[in-house]
Design a protein around this motif. Structure first.
Motif, PDB file in Angstrom:
ATOM      1  N   ASP A  97       0.811  -1.226   0.000  1.00  0.00           N
ATOM      2  CA  ASP A  97       0.000   0.000   0.000  1.00  0.00           C
ATOM      3  C   ASP A  97       0.839   1.269   0.000  1.00  0.00           C
ATOM      4  O   ASP A  97       0.300   2.380   0.135  1.00  0.00           O
ATOM      5  CB  ASP A  97      -0.931   0.001   1.222  1.00  0.00           C
ATOM      6  CG  ASP A  97      -1.938  -1.134   1.171  1.00  0.00           C
ATOM      7  OD1 ASP A  97      -2.394  -1.446   0.055  1.00  0.00           O
ATOM      8  OD2 ASP A  97      -2.246  -1.721   2.228  1.00  0.00           O
ATOM      9  N   GLY A  98       2.167   1.124  -0.148  1.00  0.00           N
ATOM     10  CA  GLY A  98       3.050   2.295  -0.119  1.00  0.00           C
ATOM     11  C   GLY A  98       3.051   3.062  -1.424  1.00  0.00           C
ATOM     12  O   GLY A  98       2.481   2.627  -2.434  1.00  0.00           O
ATOM     13  N   PRO A  99       3.713   4.226  -1.442  1.00  0.00           N
ATOM     14  CA  PRO A  99       3.700   5.114  -2.619  1.00  0.00           C
ATOM     15  C   PRO A  99       4.600   4.617  -3.766  1.00  0.00           C
ATOM     16  O   PRO A  99       4.397   5.016  -4.913  1.00  0.00           O
ATOM     17  CB  PRO A  99       4.213   6.442  -2.060  1.00  0.00           C
ATOM     18  CG  PRO A  99       5.069   6.048  -0.887  1.00  0.00           C
ATOM     19  CD  PRO A  99       4.439   4.834  -0.299  1.00  0.00           C
ATOM     20  N   ASP A 100       5.573   3.803  -3.478  1.00  0.00           N
ATOM     21  CA  ASP A 100       6.495   3.318  -4.509  1.00  0.00           C
ATOM     22  C   ASP A 100       5.830   2.142  -5.235  1.00  0.00           C
ATOM     23  O   ASP A 100       5.770   1.018  -4.719  1.00  0.00           O
ATOM     24  CB  ASP A 100       7.810   2.879  -3.856  1.00  0.00           C
ATOM     25  CG  ASP A 100       8.893   2.524  -4.871  1.00  0.00           C
ATOM     26  OD1 ASP A 100       8.531   2.106  -5.996  1.00  0.00           O
ATOM     27  OD2 ASP A 100      10.075   2.635  -4.535  1.00  0.00           O
ATOM     28  N   LEU A 101       5.317   2.417  -6.455  1.00  0.00           N
ATOM     29  CA  LEU A 101       4.543   1.398  -7.164  1.00  0.00           C
ATOM     30  C   LEU A 101       5.391   0.186  -7.563  1.00  0.00           C
ATOM     31  O   LEU A 101       4.912  -0.949  -7.557  1.00  0.00           O
ATOM     32  CB  LEU A 101       3.878   2.007  -8.398  1.00  0.00           C
ATOM     33  CG  LEU A 101       2.781   3.042  -8.120  1.00  0.00           C
ATOM     34  CD1 LEU A 101       2.181   3.540  -9.428  1.00  0.00           C
ATOM     35  CD2 LEU A 101       1.699   2.446  -7.219  1.00  0.00           C
ATOM     36  N   LYS A 102       6.627   0.445  -7.945  1.00  0.00           N
ATOM     37  CA  LYS A 102       7.506  -0.669  -8.324  1.00  0.00           C
ATOM     38  C   LYS A 102       7.753  -1.564  -7.121  1.00  0.00           C
ATOM     39  O   LYS A 102       7.651  -2.802  -7.214  1.00  0.00           O
ATOM     40  CB  LYS A 102       8.826  -0.135  -8.868  1.00  0.00           C
ATOM     41  CG  LYS A 102       9.801  -1.242  -9.264  1.00  0.00           C
ATOM     42  CD  LYS A 102      11.102  -0.658  -9.809  1.00  0.00           C
ATOM     43  CE  LYS A 102      12.091  -1.776 -10.157  1.00  0.00           C
ATOM     44  NZ  LYS A 102      13.367  -1.222 -10.673  1.00  0.00           N
ATOM     45  N   LEU A 103       8.057  -0.982  -5.982  1.00  0.00           N
ATOM     46  CA  LEU A 103       8.297  -1.751  -4.772  1.00  0.00           C
ATOM     47  C   LEU A 103       7.023  -2.465  -4.332  1.00  0.00           C
ATOM     48  O   LEU A 103       7.057  -3.624  -3.892  1.00  0.00           O
ATOM     49  CB  LEU A 103       8.802  -0.830  -3.658  1.00  0.00           C
ATOM     50  CG  LEU A 103       9.293  -1.521  -2.379  1.00  0.00           C
ATOM     51  CD1 LEU A 103      10.456  -2.449  -2.677  1.00  0.00           C
ATOM     52  CD2 LEU A 103       9.681  -0.471  -1.335  1.00  0.00           C
ATOM     53  N   ALA A 156      -2.937 -11.970  -5.256  1.00  0.00           N
ATOM     54  CA  ALA A 156      -1.748 -11.160  -5.004  1.00  0.00           C
ATOM     55  C   ALA A 156      -0.924 -10.986  -6.277  1.00  0.00           C
ATOM     56  O   ALA A 156      -0.366  -9.903  -6.524  1.00  0.00           O
ATOM     57  CB  ALA A 156      -0.902 -11.801  -3.907  1.00  0.00           C
ATOM     58  N   ALA A 157      -0.833 -12.031  -7.084  1.00  0.00           N
ATOM     59  CA  ALA A 157      -0.075 -11.937  -8.333  1.00  0.00           C
ATOM     60  C   ALA A 157      -0.725 -10.936  -9.289  1.00  0.00           C
ATOM     61  O   ALA A 157      -0.041 -10.136  -9.944  1.00  0.00           O
ATOM     62  CB  ALA A 157       0.029 -13.316  -8.985  1.00  0.00           C
ATOM     63  N   LYS A 158      -2.048 -10.964  -9.381  1.00  0.00           N
ATOM     64  CA  LYS A 158      -2.757 -10.010 -10.241  1.00  0.00           C
ATOM     65  C   LYS A 158      -2.624  -8.582  -9.693  1.00  0.00           C
ATOM     66  O   LYS A 158      -2.486  -7.616 -10.465  1.00  0.00           O
ATOM     67  CB  LYS A 158      -4.223 -10.410 -10.363  1.00  0.00           C
ATOM     68  CG  LYS A 158      -4.439 -11.681 -11.175  1.00  0.00           C
ATOM     69  CD  LYS A 158      -5.913 -12.062 -11.268  1.00  0.00           C
ATOM     70  CE  LYS A 158      -6.103 -13.296 -12.135  1.00  0.00           C
ATOM     71  NZ  LYS A 158      -7.527 -13.715 -12.231  1.00  0.00           N
ATOM     72  N   LEU A 159      -2.659  -8.447  -8.371  1.00  0.00           N
ATOM     73  CA  LEU A 159      -2.465  -7.130  -7.757  1.00  0.00           C
ATOM     74  C   LEU A 159      -1.070  -6.608  -8.068  1.00  0.00           C
ATOM     75  O   LEU A 159      -0.890  -5.403  -8.299  1.00  0.00           O
ATOM     76  CB  LEU A 159      -2.679  -7.224  -6.248  1.00  0.00           C
ATOM     77  CG  LEU A 159      -2.429  -5.949  -5.444  1.00  0.00           C
ATOM     78  CD1 LEU A 159      -3.381  -4.834  -5.888  1.00  0.00           C
ATOM     79  CD2 LEU A 159      -2.582  -6.227  -3.945  1.00  0.00           C
ATOM     80  N   SER A 160      -0.086  -7.502  -8.086  1.00  0.00           N
ATOM     81  CA  SER A 160       1.283  -7.104  -8.421  1.00  0.00           C
ATOM     82  C   SER A 160       1.338  -6.440  -9.791  1.00  0.00           C
ATOM     83  O   SER A 160       1.953  -5.383  -9.965  1.00  0.00           O
ATOM     84  CB  SER A 160       2.199  -8.335  -8.394  1.00  0.00           C
ATOM     85  OG  SER A 160       3.491  -8.020  -8.852  1.00  0.00           O
ATOM     86  N   ASN A 161       0.670  -7.034 -10.768  1.00  0.00           N
ATOM     87  CA  ASN A 161       0.654  -6.449 -12.113  1.00  0.00           C
ATOM     88  C   ASN A 161      -0.190  -5.190 -12.198  1.00  0.00           C
ATOM     89  O   ASN A 161       0.051  -4.326 -13.052  1.00  0.00           O
ATOM     90  CB  ASN A 161       0.154  -7.482 -13.134  1.00  0.00           C
ATOM     91  CG  ASN A 161       1.304  -8.260 -13.757  1.00  0.00           C
ATOM     92  OD1 ASN A 161       2.461  -7.882 -13.630  1.00  0.00           O
ATOM     93  ND2 ASN A 161       0.978  -9.348 -14.435  1.00  0.00           N
ATOM     94  N   GLU A 162      -1.183  -5.080 -11.318  1.00  0.00           N
ATOM     95  CA  GLU A 162      -1.981  -3.852 -11.287  1.00  0.00           C
ATOM     96  C   GLU A 162      -1.153  -2.685 -10.757  1.00  0.00           C
ATOM     97  O   GLU A 162      -1.286  -1.548 -11.232  1.00  0.00           O
ATOM     98  CB  GLU A 162      -3.214  -4.061 -10.405  1.00  0.00           C
ATOM     99  CG  GLU A 162      -4.264  -4.984 -11.030  1.00  0.00           C
ATOM    100  CD  GLU A 162      -5.405  -5.269 -10.065  1.00  0.00           C
ATOM    101  OE1 GLU A 162      -5.460  -4.596  -9.009  1.00  0.00           O
ATOM    102  OE2 GLU A 162      -6.220  -6.162 -10.349  1.00  0.00           O
TER     103      GLU A 162
END
Length: 289
Positions: A236-242, A266-272
């Motif tokens: 939920d942090g501001p760094d989207l890549k992280l 979680a995997a789909k959220l990662s790509n989002e």
């Protein structure tokens, strides 16, 4: 000239357990396993080879029965003589009634060969065994043919080199133990759809910063709750890549725990959060699991 920095690949071994594709029943089920393979009718009349094939046939029958017997609510009975191993021609319905069985599993055929193959510039021999079983319902009318194959490599030094291929090619009749082992493996292959299975995946993880590295160490030690406490806030942090990388690592964490549904989320959220190759690669695997 400066030295290049060493990169470290972080990964975790994830075993995935699969339920059987097919079931024999949800209630108490009894299976009778019998031999219908007429060993003495094989083209090669060599007595020693027939003995090896009989041993392999019994090993296949015994292994099939053992594997099925390990399933919940399944009880197996072997109606085969390991010494004589004659073909049982009793009608299926009669066998089922006699043993109060729900199913009759018959071994119908078994073949064995020992080809020599080149492996890493070295000639080794393999035992190749093919089996065919038939699974009958108790009425004898409905059945399913089950074919299995095993190919096992052996490394005895006396079979290395060109001499082995030309002069002392190993024979079926001289390798009873190896044939029996492969026959058991071929039986497992034949009934594999009725057995649970485990697939091991090597999952590479993202280790962009110290927090992810600490979470990875917890995952490797199977301290999943501690790893979750670290990864979840990062998502939920501001760094989207992280955040994307943390979500992917969390997907692997869920997969390691056997929670495939949450792993896929979680995997789909990662790509989002941000498209990444590891999440893209794991999603099809999770959808199959």
């Amino acid at each position: 000239m400066g030295l290049a920095a060493c990169s470290v690949n972080y990964e975790i071994t994830v075993p995935v357990n699969y339920a059987p594709k097919l079931e024999l029943g949800h209630n108490e089920t009894k299976v009778v396993v019998v031999n219908r393979f007429t060993v003495d009718s094989v083209a090669n009349k060599n007595k020693r080879k027939r003995a090896v094939l009989k041993g392999g046939a019994y090993s296949a029958i015994a292994m099939a029965a053992k594997q099925l017997d390990m399933l919940p609510r399944i009880q197996t009975t072997v109606l085969a003589d390991s010494v004589n191993l004659i073909a049982d021609t009793t009608p299926i319905k009669t066998l089922a009634e006699k043993c109060n069985a729900n199913y009759v599993l018959t071994l119908d055929s078994l073949s064995a060969d020992i080809p020599v193959e080149l492996v890493d510039t070295m000639e080794v021999y393999t035992t190749v065994v093919n089996t065919r079983f038939t699974l009958y319902e108790s009425n004898g009318k409905y059945f399913k043919i089950l074919r299995g194959k095993a190919k096992d490599f052996h490394s005895e030094s006396r079979y290395y080199g060109i001499i082995a291929a030309l002069l002392v090619h190993p024979t079926v009749k001289g390798n009873g133990a190896a044939i029996s082992q492969s026959a058991g493996n071929a039986a497992i292959d034949a009934i594999k759809d009725y057995l649970p299975s485990t697939l091991t995946n090597q999952r590479q993880l993202y280790a962009d910063n110290d927090s992810l590295k600490v979470a990875i160490n917890h995952m490797i030690a199977k301290r999943y709750n501690e790893a979750f406490k670290i990864l979840n806030p990062i998502i939920d942090g501001p760094d989207l890549k992280l955040a994307s990388h943390a979500a992917y690592n969390l997907a692997v964490l869920y997969e390691a725990q056997g929670d495939i549904e949450e792993a896929l989320k979680a995997a789909k959220l990662s790509n989002e959060k941000q498209q990444n190759v590891k999440a893209t690669a794991i999603i099809p695997d999770l959808e199959k699991e």
